[in-house]
Design an enzyme around this catalytic site. Structure first.
Site, short mmCIF file in Angstrom:
data_model
loop_
_atom_site.label_atom_id
_atom_site.label_comp_id
_atom_site.label_asym_id
_atom_site.label_seq_id
_atom_site.Cartn_x
_atom_site.Cartn_y
_atom_site.Cartn_z
N ASP A 165 6.33 -1.69 -10.99
CA ASP A 165 6.05 -2.81 -10.37
C ASP A 165 4.47 -2.26 -9.48
O ASP A 165 4.18 -1.08 -9.45
CB ASP A 165 6.87 -3.15 -9.29
CG ASP A 165 8.05 -3.74 -9.91
OD1 ASP A 165 7.89 -4.25 -11.12
OD2 ASP A 165 9.15 -3.61 -9.45
N1 URA Z 1 12.72 -0.96 -11.13
C1 URA Z 1 12.16 -1.69 -10.30
O1 URA Z 1 12.58 -2.51 -9.65
N2 URA Z 1 10.62 -1.51 -10.27
C2 URA Z 1 9.98 -0.72 -10.85
O2 URA Z 1 8.96 -0.50 -11.08
C3 URA Z 1 10.67 0.02 -11.86
C4 URA Z 1 12.17 -0.15 -11.99
#
Ligand code: URA
Length: 232
Positions: A101
């Protein structure tokens, strides 16, 4: 192949940078300095640039310590992408293996080896991914048990078993190991337990661990040992 193209393809520099190196007499072929960027290689020569052997490599593998605020994409109209952190001459053909993310930091593998990316992302291959996470509310044994049993998210998505290791010193901190990579998976797992993830950092993908020397935004090439640990 032309000498300048070969050097650029081996990530020695941009086409104009390698031409400059060649003209300055810093490139040799089979021990002889070559000053012609268009010199033709058959493929069996020993090439050196600035005294270092330039061996042929089919693929390139980098680990990036992804900073927050950068999107995991090859291009984006609005945001800076993880590939924007690489110079132009290296960027060609590279793709991120999986997605973090925008606000997640940590280990991202960037490569032009599409087969490896496919393998790492394939659910059939069960590659463990470890993350450090911080939450707004303390985690406890019931979270460990719920994750171990396999959660069902609010939208009905059934998740595989995950390992939650809560810090004894601070129960708002934990290391979580998951095998899947569903959209916002860890945030949604914690949300289903009434907790919000306030910091998330990927520590490892299978045998590949984030190099602690790498600051956020920095990258380095994988070592031979790291590459073979991923390929085998
Ligand atoms: N899980 C999440 O919620 N975000 C990420 O970036 C990776 C795994």
């Amino acid at each position: 192949m032309r000498l300048d193209k070969y050097l650029a393809n081996m990530h020695i520099g941009s086409r104009s940078e390698v031409k400059e190196l060649i003209r300055k007499g810093l490139v040799s072929v089979n021990g002889n300095t070559v000053r012609d960027p268009g010199f033709s290689l058959s493929g069996s020569e020993n090439v050196t640039a600035k005294g270092q052997a330039v061996e042929y490599r089919e693929h390139f593998y980098y680990m990036l310590n992804k900073p927050a605020g950068v999107v995991t994409a090859t291009e984006d109209k609005r945001d800076q992408t993880v590939l924007d952190l690489f110079p132009e001459e290296i960027r060609r053909g590279l793709i991120p293996a999986g997605r973090l993310d925008k606000d997640t930091v940590g280990l991202l593998l960037i490569t032009d080896d599409g087969d490896l990316v496919h393998r790492l992302l394939s659910p059939a291959h069960h590659v463990d991914k470890r993350y450090l996470l911080h939450t707004d509310i303390a985690m406890d044994k019931t979270d460990i048990e719920a994750f171990r049993a396999g959660l069902t998210l609010q939208d009905g998505t059934e998740l595989k078993e995950a390992l939650l290791e809560i810090s004894e010193a601070d129960p708002c901190k934990a290391v979580i190991t998951i095998r899947e990579g569903k959209y916002h998976q860890i945030k949604r797992m914690l949300a289903s337990r009434g907790k919000q993830v306030i910091y998330l950092k990927r520590l490892s993908i299978g045998p590949l661990a984030l190099d602690p020397q790498l600051k956020e935004g920095e990258y380095r090439e994988l070592t031979e040992a790291e590459i073979s640990s991923l390929l085998n």
